[in-house]
Design a protein around this motif. Structure first.
Motif, PDB file in Angstrom:
ATOM      1  N   GLY A 131       0.810  -1.212   0.000  1.00 52.78           N
ATOM      2  CA  GLY A 131       0.000   0.000   0.000  1.00 52.78           C
ATOM      3  C   GLY A 131       0.842   1.259   0.000  1.00 52.78           C
ATOM      4  N   ARG A 132       2.031   1.175   0.596  1.00 51.92           N
ATOM      5  CA  ARG A 132       2.918   2.345   0.596  1.00 51.92           C
ATOM      6  C   ARG A 132       3.363   2.676  -0.813  1.00 51.92           C
ATOM      7  NH1 ARG A 132       7.732   2.710   4.428  1.00 51.92           N
ATOM      8  NH2 ARG A 132       7.496   4.830   3.674  1.00 51.92           N
ATOM      9  N   LEU A 133       3.667   1.643  -1.604  1.00 52.98           N
ATOM     10  CA  LEU A 133       4.039   1.906  -2.997  1.00 52.98           C
ATOM     11  C   LEU A 133       2.846   2.470  -3.765  1.00 52.98           C
ATOM     12  CD1 LEU A 133       5.983   1.794  -5.376  1.00 52.98           C
ATOM     13  CD2 LEU A 133       5.311  -0.602  -5.724  1.00 52.98           C
ATOM     14  N   ALA A 134       1.666   1.898  -3.540  1.00 51.78           N
ATOM     15  CA  ALA A 134       0.469   2.398  -4.223  1.00 51.78           C
ATOM     16  C   ALA A 134       0.225   3.873  -3.879  1.00 51.78           C
ATOM     17  CB  ALA A 134      -0.741   1.555  -3.840  1.00 51.78           C
ATOM     18  N   GLU A 135       0.458   4.251  -2.633  1.00 54.24           N
ATOM     19  CA  GLU A 135       0.285   5.649  -2.219  1.00 54.24           C
ATOM     20  C   GLU A 135       1.275   6.556  -2.927  1.00 54.24           C
ATOM     21  OE1 GLU A 135       0.672   5.560   1.991  1.00 54.24           O
ATOM     22  OE2 GLU A 135      -1.285   4.614   2.321  1.00 54.24           O
ATOM     23  N   ARG A 136       2.508   6.069  -3.070  1.00 56.36           N
ATOM     24  CA  ARG A 136       3.521   6.879  -3.760  1.00 56.36           C
ATOM     25  C   ARG A 136       3.166   7.026  -5.234  1.00 56.36           C
ATOM     26  NH1 ARG A 136       5.749  11.187  -4.245  1.00 56.36           N
ATOM     27  NH2 ARG A 136       7.507  11.238  -5.678  1.00 56.36           N
ATOM     28  N   ILE A 137       2.696   5.944  -5.843  1.00 57.70           N
ATOM     29  CA  ILE A 137       2.281   6.005  -7.242  1.00 57.70           C
ATOM     30  C   ILE A 137       1.105   6.966  -7.405  1.00 57.70           C
ATOM     31  CG2 ILE A 137       1.136   4.655  -9.055  1.00 57.70           C
ATOM     32  CD1 ILE A 137       2.979   2.316  -8.273  1.00 57.70           C
ATOM     33  N   GLU A 138       0.165   6.922  -6.465  1.00 60.74           N
ATOM     34  CA  GLU A 138      -0.982   7.841  -6.529  1.00 60.74           C
ATOM     35  C   GLU A 138      -0.520   9.287  -6.431  1.00 60.74           C
ATOM     36  OE1 GLU A 138      -5.469   8.213  -4.725  1.00 60.74           O
ATOM     37  OE2 GLU A 138      -3.910   7.334  -3.445  1.00 60.74           O
ATOM     38  N   ALA A 139       0.464   9.546  -5.559  1.00 56.96           N
ATOM     39  CA  ALA A 139       0.996  10.899  -5.429  1.00 56.96           C
ATOM     40  C   ALA A 139       1.619  11.371  -6.746  1.00 56.96           C
ATOM     41  CB  ALA A 139       2.034  10.957  -4.306  1.00 56.96           C
ATOM     42  N   MET A 140       2.306  10.461  -7.447  1.00 57.96           N
ATOM     43  CA  MET A 140       2.903  10.823  -8.735  1.00 57.96           C
ATOM     44  C   MET A 140       1.820  11.055  -9.784  1.00 57.96           C
ATOM     45  SD  MET A 140       6.419   8.625  -9.047  1.00 57.96           S
ATOM     46  CE  MET A 140       5.685   7.034  -8.648  1.00 57.96           C
ATOM     47  N   MET A 141       0.709  10.335  -9.678  1.00 52.88           N
ATOM     48  CA  MET A 141      -0.419  10.590 -10.576  1.00 52.88           C
ATOM     49  C   MET A 141      -0.999  11.971 -10.297  1.00 52.88           C
ATOM     50  SD  MET A 141      -2.283   6.844 -10.508  1.00 52.88           S
ATOM     51  CE  MET A 141      -1.525   5.421 -11.292  1.00 52.88           C
ATOM     52  N   ASP A 142      -1.105  12.333  -9.023  1.00 51.30           N
ATOM     53  CA  ASP A 142      -1.618  13.654  -8.650  1.00 51.30           C
ATOM     54  C   ASP A 142      -0.708  14.762  -9.165  1.00 51.30           C
ATOM     55  OD1 ASP A 142      -3.715  12.447  -7.333  1.00 51.30           O
ATOM     56  OD2 ASP A 142      -2.796  12.599  -5.337  1.00 51.30           O
ATOM     57  N   GLU A 143       0.593  14.481  -9.204  1.00 54.16           N
ATOM     58  CA  GLU A 143       1.570  15.468  -9.677  1.00 54.16           C
ATOM     59  C   GLU A 143       1.662  15.514 -11.198  1.00 54.16           C
ATOM     60  OE1 GLU A 143       5.242  14.350  -7.823  1.00 54.16           O
ATOM     61  OE2 GLU A 143       4.367  14.403  -5.804  1.00 54.16           O
ATOM     62  N   GLY A 144       0.963  14.616 -11.881  1.00 51.30           N
ATOM     63  CA  GLY A 144       1.010  14.577 -13.331  1.00 51.30           C
ATOM     64  C   GLY A 144       2.201  13.838 -13.893  1.00 51.30           C
ATOM     65  N   LEU A 145       2.952  13.142 -13.018  1.00 49.22           N
ATOM     66  CA  LEU A 145       4.130  12.409 -13.475  1.00 49.22           C
ATOM     67  C   LEU A 145       3.760  11.060 -14.067  1.00 49.22           C
ATOM     68  CD1 LEU A 145       6.490  13.152 -10.437  1.00 49.22           C
ATOM     69  CD2 LEU A 145       6.504  14.251 -12.686  1.00 49.22           C
ATOM     70  N   LEU A 146       2.614  10.527 -13.655  1.00 50.18           N
ATOM     71  CA  LEU A 146       2.112   9.263 -14.187  1.00 50.18           C
ATOM     72  C   LEU A 146       0.660   9.451 -14.599  1.00 50.18           C
ATOM     73  CD1 LEU A 146       3.476   6.686 -11.562  1.00 50.18           C
ATOM     74  CD2 LEU A 146       4.428   7.155 -13.833  1.00 50.18           C
TER      75      LEU A 146
END
Length: 210
Positions: A131-146
């Motif tokens: 879940g920690r990785l999923a949270e980091r990925i979600e943060a990158m989605m929020d930043e427009g990086l993914l």
């Protein structure tokens, strides 16, 4: 001070039990063997852990949160997304394929179907770590990086892209260890594939799709 000594003793017990479980397997390791290795009494051992099952639970839970923190540090040390995901993949695979996690997974797989130990380990230790990785990925989605997608699905796809057949070969005992060059290749190609899937759309990428 007493609490510190208690925590240190608990960690010592878990470490010794982990070594014996790895050497002998769960069924062939007794609480007597563990207390003998510790140089204490079974009464002391049972004062910390009420059963061998409870001790085994502590063993498999022991370093996942710590390793999860270390993996995230590897991720944040990358200069760009490809390097970050590659470094994360190398650290993940190196740990996953090492003797102790492999021994723990084999013992866990031998538990009866519906085992409470397995369920607790997944729900309280393993899933939160992913879940920690999923949270980091979600943060990158929020930043427009993914690209925007389900973060949990993305994390699980990243996991699968890295594992190849490396985990199968270790669990089945085909390979005692995996060549670091093969680990690097798996992590690098996984990072490249993941970013092909989740890199945000650019005008060039959109044009190519038309």
């Amino acid at each position: 001070m007493a609490r510190v000594r208690t925590d240190e003793k608990r960690r010592e017990i878990v470490k010794v039990a982990s070594e014996l479980f790895e050497q002998n397997g769960f069924d062939r390791t007794s609480m007597s063997m563990i207390s003998d290795r510790l140089g204490g009494s079974k009464a002391t051992l049972y004062g910390y852990f009420k059963s061998k099952d409870e001790l085994f639970q502590a063993v498999v839970d022991y370093d996942v949160p710590e390793q999860s923190d270390r993996l995230m540090q590897e991720f944040f040390s990358g200069k760009d997304l490809k390097e970050s995901f590659t470094k994360l993949g190398i650290a993940f695979l190196t740990r996953l394929l090492s003797p102790t996690p492999i021994a723990n997974m084999r013992m866990m797989a031998n538990r009866p179907e519906g085992s409470e130990i397995s369920r607790t380990f997944y729900n309280e230790t393993l899933r939160p770590a992913w879940g920690r990785l999923a949270e980091r990925i979600e943060a990158m989605m929020d930043e427009g990086l993914l690209k925007r997608a389900d973060p949990w699905v993305a994390a699980m796809q990243w996991k699968g892209l890295n594992e190849w057949d490396l985990l199968d070969r270790r669990l089945l005992g085909i390979d005692k260890e995996i060549d670091p060059a093969e680990i690097r290749k798996a992590a690098t190609t996984a990072a490249e594939a993941f970013l092909i899937l989740y890199a945000p759309d650019t005008p060039t990428r959109k044009a190519k799709r038309k």
